[in-house]
Design a protein around this motif. Structure first.
Motif, PDB file in Angstrom:
ATOM      1  N   SER A 254     -11.816 -11.496   3.474  1.00 17.28           N
ATOM      2  CA  SER A 254     -11.308 -10.230   4.004  1.00 17.28           C
ATOM      3  C   SER A 254      -9.829 -10.022   3.687  1.00 17.28           C
ATOM      4  CB  SER A 254     -11.526 -10.174   5.510  1.00 17.28           C
ATOM      5  OG  SER A 254     -10.840 -11.225   6.163  1.00 17.28           O
ATOM      6  N   THR A 255      -9.089 -11.104   3.492  1.00 18.17           N
ATOM      7  CA  THR A 255      -7.653 -10.981   3.224  1.00 18.17           C
ATOM      8  C   THR A 255      -7.396 -10.309   1.886  1.00 18.17           C
ATOM      9  OG1 THR A 255      -7.409 -13.039   4.466  1.00 18.17           O
ATOM     10  CG2 THR A 255      -5.484 -12.255   3.294  1.00 18.17           C
ATOM     11  N   VAL A 256      -8.324 -10.433   0.942  1.00 14.95           N
ATOM     12  CA  VAL A 256      -8.148  -9.780  -0.363  1.00 14.95           C
ATOM     13  C   VAL A 256      -8.163  -8.264  -0.195  1.00 14.95           C
ATOM     14  CG1 VAL A 256      -9.076  -9.571  -2.695  1.00 14.95           C
ATOM     15  CG2 VAL A 256      -9.209 -11.761  -1.497  1.00 14.95           C
ATOM     16  N   PHE A 257      -9.081  -7.751   0.620  1.00 14.17           N
ATOM     17  CA  PHE A 257      -9.074  -6.314   0.903  1.00 14.17           C
ATOM     18  C   PHE A 257      -7.816  -5.906   1.671  1.00 14.17           C
ATOM     19  CE2 PHE A 257     -13.873  -5.288   0.615  1.00 14.17           C
ATOM     20  CZ  PHE A 257     -13.704  -4.982  -0.728  1.00 14.17           C
ATOM     21  N   ALA A 258      -7.301  -6.810   2.509  1.00 14.37           N
ATOM     22  CA  ALA A 258      -6.068  -6.494   3.244  1.00 14.37           C
ATOM     23  C   ALA A 258      -4.889  -6.295   2.292  1.00 14.37           C
ATOM     24  CB  ALA A 258      -5.755  -7.602   4.242  1.00 14.37           C
ATOM     25  N   MET A 259      -4.918  -6.938   1.126  1.00 11.68           N
ATOM     26  CA  MET A 259      -3.865  -6.751   0.132  1.00 11.68           C
ATOM     27  C   MET A 259      -3.894  -5.351  -0.470  1.00 11.68           C
ATOM     28  SD  MET A 259      -4.188 -10.480  -1.702  1.00 11.68           S
ATOM     29  CE  MET A 259      -3.019 -10.095  -2.994  1.00 11.68           C
ATOM     30  N   ILE A 260      -5.026  -4.659  -0.356  1.00  9.35           N
ATOM     31  CA  ILE A 260      -5.120  -3.258  -0.770  1.00  9.35           C
ATOM     32  C   ILE A 260      -4.781  -2.334   0.393  1.00  9.35           C
ATOM     33  CG2 ILE A 260      -6.665  -1.478  -1.642  1.00  9.35           C
ATOM     34  CD1 ILE A 260      -5.977  -3.536  -3.736  1.00  9.35           C
ATOM     35  N   ILE A 261      -5.301  -2.645   1.569  1.00 12.49           N
ATOM     36  CA  ILE A 261      -5.077  -1.784   2.734  1.00 12.49           C
ATOM     37  C   ILE A 261      -3.597  -1.748   3.107  1.00 12.49           C
ATOM     38  CG2 ILE A 261      -5.690  -1.456   5.167  1.00 12.49           C
ATOM     39  CD1 ILE A 261      -8.341  -2.806   4.571  1.00 12.49           C
ATOM     40  N   ILE A 262      -2.876  -2.832   2.845  1.00 15.43           N
ATOM     41  CA  ILE A 262      -1.467  -2.893   3.243  1.00 15.43           C
ATOM     42  C   ILE A 262      -0.612  -1.904   2.456  1.00 15.43           C
ATOM     43  CG2 ILE A 262      -0.642  -4.616   1.574  1.00 15.43           C
ATOM     44  CD1 ILE A 262       0.121  -4.461   5.341  1.00 15.43           C
ATOM     45  N   THR A 263      -1.122  -1.383   1.333  1.00 17.82           N
ATOM     46  CA  THR A 263      -0.357  -0.414   0.549  1.00 17.82           C
ATOM     47  C   THR A 263      -0.418   0.992   1.133  1.00 17.82           C
ATOM     48  OG1 THR A 263      -2.267  -0.020  -0.901  1.00 17.82           O
ATOM     49  CG2 THR A 263      -0.717  -1.736  -1.563  1.00 17.82           C
ATOM     50  N   LEU A 264      -1.241   1.213   2.159  1.00 13.71           N
ATOM     51  CA  LEU A 264      -1.284   2.522   2.801  1.00 13.71           C
ATOM     52  C   LEU A 264       0.012   2.776   3.566  1.00 13.71           C
ATOM     53  CD1 LEU A 264      -4.948   2.447   4.170  1.00 13.71           C
ATOM     54  CD2 LEU A 264      -4.104   3.660   2.147  1.00 13.71           C
ATOM     55  N   PRO A 265       0.484   4.005   3.641  1.00 12.25           N
ATOM     56  CA  PRO A 265       1.755   4.289   4.333  1.00 12.25           C
ATOM     57  C   PRO A 265       1.682   3.945   5.819  1.00 12.25           C
ATOM     58  CG  PRO A 265       1.111   6.135   2.929  1.00 12.25           C
ATOM     59  CD  PRO A 265      -0.058   5.203   2.963  1.00 12.25           C
ATOM     60  N   GLY A 266       2.705   3.279   6.316  1.00 12.02           N
ATOM     61  CA  GLY A 266       2.799   2.949   7.731  1.00 12.02           C
ATOM     62  C   GLY A 266       1.862   1.856   8.197  1.00 12.02           C
ATOM     63  N   MET A 267       1.280   1.088   7.277  1.00 17.46           N
ATOM     64  CA  MET A 267       0.317   0.046   7.645  1.00 17.46           C
ATOM     65  C   MET A 267       1.059  -1.264   7.936  1.00 17.46           C
ATOM     66  SD  MET A 267      -2.799  -0.691   8.247  1.00 17.46           S
ATOM     67  CE  MET A 267      -3.534   0.832   7.636  1.00 17.46           C
ATOM     68  N   TYR A 268       0.606  -1.962   8.987  1.00 17.17           N
ATOM     69  CA  TYR A 268       1.170  -3.253   9.367  1.00 17.17           C
ATOM     70  C   TYR A 268       0.218  -4.371   8.955  1.00 17.17           C
ATOM     71  CZ  TYR A 268       4.522  -0.627  12.150  1.00 17.17           C
ATOM     72  OH  TYR A 268       5.521   0.226  12.552  1.00 17.17           O
ATOM     73  N   PRO A 269       0.737  -5.578   8.723  1.00 14.69           N
ATOM     74  CA  PRO A 269      -0.106  -6.662   8.199  1.00 14.69           C
ATOM     75  C   PRO A 269      -1.297  -7.003   9.088  1.00 14.69           C
ATOM     76  CG  PRO A 269       2.221  -7.220   7.969  1.00 14.69           C
ATOM     77  CD  PRO A 269       2.159  -5.970   8.781  1.00 14.69           C
ATOM     78  N   LEU A 270      -1.076  -7.175  10.394  1.00 11.68           N
ATOM     79  CA  LEU A 270      -2.165  -7.562  11.281  1.00 11.68           C
ATOM     80  C   LEU A 270      -3.217  -6.450  11.390  1.00 11.68           C
ATOM     81  CD1 LEU A 270      -0.265  -9.435  14.133  1.00 11.68           C
ATOM     82  CD2 LEU A 270      -1.439 -10.384  12.140  1.00 11.68           C
ATOM     83  N   HIS A 271      -2.757  -5.206  11.379  1.00 12.15           N
ATOM     84  CA  HIS A 271      -3.711  -4.091  11.419  1.00 12.15           C
ATOM     85  C   HIS A 271      -4.521  -4.023  10.126  1.00 12.15           C
ATOM     86  CE1 HIS A 271      -5.515  -0.485  12.884  1.00 12.15           C
ATOM     87  NE2 HIS A 271      -4.967   0.298  11.967  1.00 12.15           N
TER      88      HIS A 271
END
Length: 366
Positions: A254-271
């Motif tokens: 799941s962390t690999v997808f988090a590396m994409i989601i984190i590029t969204l504006p205003g996104m925090y790592p844990l979220h």
């Protein structure tokens, strides 16, 4: 009498204020507990698995209606090819910056590897095996940063450029998919804002891979000490090491997808980790197989380009000894490293988009 009544009212005011304060505190505590309870129920609804309980297949099985392995890979390659000027410019800029900061694999390191392989060839090992070993050494050296020239500062600068390449390629892919015609310059200027959050996500990924690293180190130490000479011990220790490595990789999916989601504006790592965990729940193995496919494809790309380069470099420098200083293989390896980062980022981003679109279509149909 009026004065006495006023005194009584004044005396009663502090008691009333303290009771109101207690009521306010109790109400805020109750509200917080209610929020925690709602979050817990929402989490349990989204994550059907329970510790020490067998989860029924109907509760965790989720569809993954996306294109096949070859279709998604070819789609990602076509996107890169249609915008090859932009991506080639990104590779060129990052390669020049890496050469400038001396965070590229040194020619001396490559020459040492080549000398070791030549000694192995003289001892009777075939040329094919020595070439494969040299190819593996170059590839591992680039992605681990162990053979780069310079010290820790140069290695840190190389890691920073790698992260910036990931963010820039994701930014370019997002802009291309929504119909824009972005420039490489815009990606470099606009994509770097979540780099600290990306570093945190990658740090969590490395923590998740710690059990796998410990298992590999323990296995190597036991193998070097000769403990694994007996077949039963070898099977037990090897099976345990494979199991621990598989669990770490399964955990970090799941962390690999988090590396994409984190590029969204205003996104925090844990979220971002929270959202990526919801996406892969119930289909983690199938998503993991897609990531393994991308890694295997990248290794094949390296083998197709780098192994002929190694043979050409050996033949050319065997004819002309005066050009032994020329870093042909390190340069090609550097270009391949940035090309691999771009290919992986585009593939993972398009994979993430397909999964999200599939889930949204399913929810609308309901």
């Amino acid at each position: 009498m009026a004065v006495k009544s006023n005194k009584k009212q004044v005396e009663k005011k502090p008691e009333k204020q303290s009771s109101d304060r207690k009521f306010t505190i109790w109400r805020s505590v109750k509200r917080d507990f209610s929020k925690l309870s709602q979050q817990r129920r929402s989490f349990l609804n989204r994550r059907p698995h329970r510790s020490f309980r067998l989860t029924r297949r109907r509760d965790y099985r989720r569809n993954l209606n996306i294109p096949g392995y070859w279709s998604l890979t070819s789609e990602a390659c076509r996107l890169i090819w249609r915008n090859k000027r932009t991506f080639l410019a990104l590779i060129a800029v990052m390669s020049i910056l890496t050469f400038t900061l001396s965070s590229v694999m040194s020619q001396d390191t490559y020459q040492q590897l080549r000398d070791v392989m030549n000694q192995a060839k003289e001892s009777g090992i075939g040329e094919v095996y020595t070439t494969i070993s040299l190819f593996s050494g170059v590839m591992v050296s680039y992605f681990s940063g162990s053979g780069t020239a310079g010290g820790n500062i140069q290695q840190m600068s190389g890691a920073f450029l790698g992260l910036l390449t990931w963010l820039s390629s994701v930014w370019l892919t997002r802009a291309i998919l929504i119909g824009k015609k972005p420039k490489m310059r815009d990606a470099l200027y606009s994509s770097g804002s979540p780099i600290i959050a990306l570093i945190i996500v990658i740090g969590i990924f490395l923590i998740q891979m710690v059990p796998a690293a410990i298992a590999v180190i323990v296995y190597s130490a036991l193998d070097a000490s000769g403990v694994l000479n007996q077949t039963p011990i070898l099977m037990a220790v090897g099976g345990a090491a494979i199991l621990i490595v598989s669990m770490s990789v399964y955990w970090a999916t799941s962390t690999v997808f988090a590396m994409i989601i984190i590029t969204l504006p205003g996104m925090y790592p844990l979220h971002a980790l929270h959202l990526s965990g919801d996406i892969v729940t119930g289909r983690r193995v199938r998503i993991l197989l897609r990531f393994i496919w991308a890694v295997v494809t990248t290794i094949l790309l390296w083998a197709i380009i780098l192994m002929p380069t190694i043979l050409f470099d050996g033949a050319l420098k065997g004819w002309f000894n005066d050009i032994n200083w020329l870093p042909i293989v390190p340069t090609v390896g550097l270009i391949l490293m940035y090309a691999s980062i771009i290919l992986m980022s585009v593939y993972v981003y398009m994979f993430y988009r397909k999964v999200v679109e599939s889930d949204s279509k399913k929810s609308k149909s309901r």
